[in-house]
Enzyme design. Structure first.
Site, mmCIF file in Angstrom:
data_model
loop_
_atom_site.group_PDB
_atom_site.id
_atom_site.type_symbol
_atom_site.label_atom_id
_atom_site.label_comp_id
_atom_site.label_asym_id
_atom_site.label_seq_id
_atom_site.Cartn_x
_atom_site.Cartn_y
_atom_site.Cartn_z
ATOM 1 N N SER A 16 -0.043 -1.561 -13.087
ATOM 2 C CA SER A 16 -0.061 -0.611 -14.248
ATOM 3 C C SER A 16 0.756 -1.330 -15.358
ATOM 4 O O SER A 16 0.234 -2.428 -15.828
ATOM 5 C CB SER A 16 0.485 0.881 -13.876
ATOM 6 N N HIS A 26 -2.528 7.804 -17.175
ATOM 7 C CA HIS A 26 -3.927 7.099 -16.494
ATOM 8 C C HIS A 26 -5.108 8.367 -16.377
ATOM 9 O O HIS A 26 -5.852 8.282 -15.471
ATOM 10 C CB HIS A 26 -3.685 6.630 -15.074
#
Length: 799
Positions: free
Chosen positions: A86, A191
């Protein structure tokens, strides 16, 4: 070949980067200038609530991971591949030369600010189901506002979406066979398409950034393949709304020939977050199908004729060129995967640190992990240790034994000031057989400051002070009696365990009722609950020990618990944990397989940065092995033959303490001891005359003790000899090197085992061991070990 990985959000810890900031002062100064605050102060002092805010977490992780990369490359050289989870994909891009340090930090700062604006969303971890099964639940149960956001391993997936829908999903996933479901402490649906506004704004910000071609292949979170230089800007914008395909990234690299040992996690020292995912991914699914990679390579070859030269990474090898394509087709099950599915290994062999032990224990004590750091006396289990472990979702107890009430109160206030109100922590409550007033004083202190967890140790029977503490936390909720004051009792004998499994003794309850300390309702409630919520079965450990064997004790205690548990159908589970000798993943796995609900460590925490003992003691402990302990007389109860386990390597304390007790048993007074030996004790042991020592005793002991010593020469001798034990402890805690050979250091062989386990890990030196990082490493490697062993057994493989 090797790959370096960088952990993302969730890896933040108070204290992270401590060993890096001094090594890179110019970069830290630039970071502070860009961010507008002191990053060093944030990482080292917190508070954890601020460090855990997305807008602060992301820049902090970028800087710490980037500095860790620079240091690691100096020592170990460059890898063949880079990947970051991430937000830490930006660290990988920095490492590959795609962006410089300042640009990477500005990107992460902007990303964190935009993502922090997201409200009304939630994320939850789901274990035990694969991605297809997770998507089937989402699509089949009307959860349109929830998405698979992080595919961390093939069977460890984080879902993300509208908070109400995510919370409603727990029952649906549990019914579908998920072994674990936990809503995570975030406020945004990261996300997922819910982050579209943040993506749009970030895309505009990216427009002014120049990206260089990677000098090392960087695996994209979005595609699980190496970044194509011409599309990095596009992919990094897309990353905000797209799922993190971490498991597929690992499987891709495994298919290229990397073994799990070829993956290294780079970040805050001692924290293992993404490394354990590699082994679990290998166990749960294995590498990608070579046919899929071959098809991708063919697609690259076919398009290379017309592709602009700028789109081909100049620094990559032919293998990397082949891998640079986007995935073109869904993966078909391989023969290896079919075999795994047939044996059930994929559904049973994956363990995570969060799954170890009892779910009920974690829930009752508000923990992320079924892990307890036991108290070490005189504040060795320090305020800093308690606060650090609480911030990581681990339970620990301040070492109040041997301290007076004002010092304990000061510690309680410091802990409360440094952790959230609902953080897990407690205080040690040691039995004071000869001073019940001290127990009462401690109980009043605990009640006054609202301490909800205590570790009761060295008790042979339940005392009035313990019953009073228990009673003040009882309340009725419908037909159930709830205990808000929780007691974990450390026991090493079934007869003592039975004292805590039973309700409070009626004679004590009646006395407290008559004195007005408790009311009629509380007296009734005490008869409906056990005295303890959990039993820590203490095997051979540091300090006081009955030298028990866990393989005999734990099964016996579990059966005793089950017998008593049936008497409290409305109370809830009574937990049984294991302590003593746990200094390696193998030991932790063994007691969990015996049935322990939670793990308790002690000795290993004494050799950490946070432990409240001297650097001189920690230096000794870091060098010990499993054979370097001995038994010495107990300072408080040597007249009764009680012993403690202590460090012996390089120290005279065990031999000298045993010598003093032998003399005590043989003589009626110090005057009966042979003169030469009497002089040796004064000069070498006490470092002062008996007369000087007794004057100190006179100034510090109750008058009744002094009167008794003056009437009874043997009691006077006991007080004089006990002073040696007191000195030896003080010298050790203060690190007085002139008295080093007399250090009294309570320790079990678990630390020797831990030193062997940690050799070559980067945590050999105690200055590189933080209590929370050590705990998480132990838990992660225990989970990995259990998964590996279980998989081998399922497949009939030896070893």
């Amino acid at each position: 070949m090797k790959a370096y990985m960088f952990p993302g959000q969730g890896a933040q810890r108070i204290g992270m980067g401590e060993e890096l900031f001094a090594a890179f002062p110019e970069l830290i100064a630039r970071a502070d200038e860009i961010l507008g605050y002191s990053l060093r102060e944030l990482c080292l002092q917190g508070p954890m609530e601020r460090l855990s805010l997305t807008s602060f977490t992301q820049p902090a992780l970028f800087v710490v991971n980037a500095l860790a990369w620079l240091r690691h490359v100096e020592q170990a050289g460059l890898p063949d591949y880079l990947l970051g989870h991430s937000v830490s994909e930006y660290v990988a891009l920095f490492g590959a030369g795609v962006v410089d340090f300042d640009t990477g930090l500005r990107l992460v700062q902007k990303r964190g600010e935009l993502m922090a604006r997201a409200q009304g969303g939630a994320m939850a971890a789901v274990l035990g189901l694969d991605e297809a099964q997770v998507r089937a639940v989402l699509q089949g149960q009307g959860l349109e506002g929830v998405y698979a956001a992080n595919i961390n391993t093939p069977r460890q997936i984080v879902i993300s979406g509208e908070r109400a829908a995510v919370e409603r999903a727990e029952a649906l996933f549990t019914a579908a066979g998920a072994s674990y479901f936990k809503v995570l402490p975030v406020s945004g649906a990261f996300h997922t398409p819910f982050m579209a506004d943040a993506r749009t704004e970030f895309e505009a910000f990216l427009g002014g950034i120049e990206f260089a071609a990677p000098q090392i292949p960087v695996i994209s979170n979005v595609t699980a393949r190496p970044h194509q230089p011409a599309r990095i800007r596009e992919r990094m914008a897309e990353q905000i709304t797209a799922p993190v395909r971490w498991a597929e990234s690992i499987r891709y690299l495994l298919a290229l020939g990397l073994e799990p040992s070829n993956f290294e996690e780079i970040g805050a020292r001692g924290v293992a977050v993404v490394k354990p995912m590699v082994k679990r991914t290998q166990l749960e699914a294995g590498p990608l199908d070579p046919e899929v990679l071959a098809a991708e390579a063919a697609a690259v070859d076919a398009s290379a004729v017309e592709a602009p030269a700028a789109e081909v990474p100049a620094a990559t090898t032919a293998a990397a060129d082949m891998a640079a394509a986007e995935p073109t087709a869904p993966e078909e099950p391989t023969a290896r995967q079919a075999a795994r599915d047939a044996t059930g290994v994929a559904s049973r062999a994956g363990f995570s640190a969060e799954e170890l032990g009892s779910d009920a224990f974690r829930e009752q004590f508000g923990l992320r992990y079924a892990y307890v750091a036991g108290a070490m006396y005189r504040g060795i289990a320090s305020v800093e240790l308690v606060r650090r472990l609480a911030g990581a979702g681990l339970l620990s107890f301040f070492g109040a034994a041997g301290l007076r009430a004002p010092a304990v109160e000061e510690a309680i206030l410091a802990i409360k000031a440094g952790v959230p109100d609902d953080a897990p922590w407690g205080v040690n409550f040691i039995a004071q057989h000869n001073a019940p007033q001290r127990e009462a004083e401690l109980t009043d202190l605990l009640l006054r400051h609202g301490v909800r967890n205590i570790e009761a140790s060295a008790f042979m029977e339940v005392s009035p002070a313990l019953v009073h503490y228990r009673a003040q936390g009882l309340r009725r909720e419908g037909a159930r009696v709830i205990a808000d004051h929780r007691i974990i009792a450390k026991v090493s004998r079934p007869d003592v365990a039975a004292e805590f499994l039973a309700p409070a003794p009626e004679r004590i309850v009646s006395r407290l009722r008559e004195s007005g300390a408790i009311g009629a309702e509380q007296a009734q409630w005490l008869s409906e609950v056990p005295m303890a919520d959990a039993l820590t079965v203490e095997s051979d450990s540091g300090g006081h020990t009955d030298q028990g064997m866990p393989f005999a004790l734990i099964p016996a205690m579990l059966r005793l618990r089950d017998h008593w548990q049936r008497r409290y159908p409305r109370f809830g589970p009574i937990h049984v944990g294991a302590g003593g000798g746990i200094g390696s993943p193998e030991a932790a796995a063994a007691v969990l397989m015996l049935g322990a609900d939670y793990l308790v460590t002690g000795s290993i925490n004494q050799c950490t940065v946070e432990a409240g003992t001297s650097e001189a003691v920690k230096d000794l402990l870091a060098e010990m092995n499993v054979q370097d302990t001995d038994y010495a007389p107990s300072p408080e109860m040597f007249e009764l033959g009680s012993t403690v386990q202590v460090l012996k390597k390089g120290l005279f304390f065990p031999a000298r303490a045993n010598k003093l007790v032998a003399l005590y048993r043989q003589h009626g007074s110090v005057d009966e001891i042979e003169p030469r030996l009497r002089q040796q004790i004064q000069e070498r042991y006490l470092k002062r005359s008996f007369e000087e020592v007794f004057e100190e005793i006179r100034a510090n002991y109750p008058e009744a003790d002094i009167e008794r010593a003056e009437r009874l020469p043997k009691h006077r001798m006991a007080l004089l000899f006990r002073r040696y034990f007191s000195y030896s402890t003080q010298w050790a805690l203060r690190g007085e090197l002139a008295h080093k050979v007399d250090f009294q250091v309570h320790c079990g062989p678990a630390l020797g085992s831990a030193n062997q386990w940690l050799a070559g890990s980067g945590m050999e030196a105690w200055r590189d061991r933080h209590a929370d990082a050590l705990a998480l490493r132990l838990l992660e490697e225990t989970a990995e070990l259990l998964g590996s062993r279980y998989a081998r057994m399922s497949l009939g493989v030896a070893g």
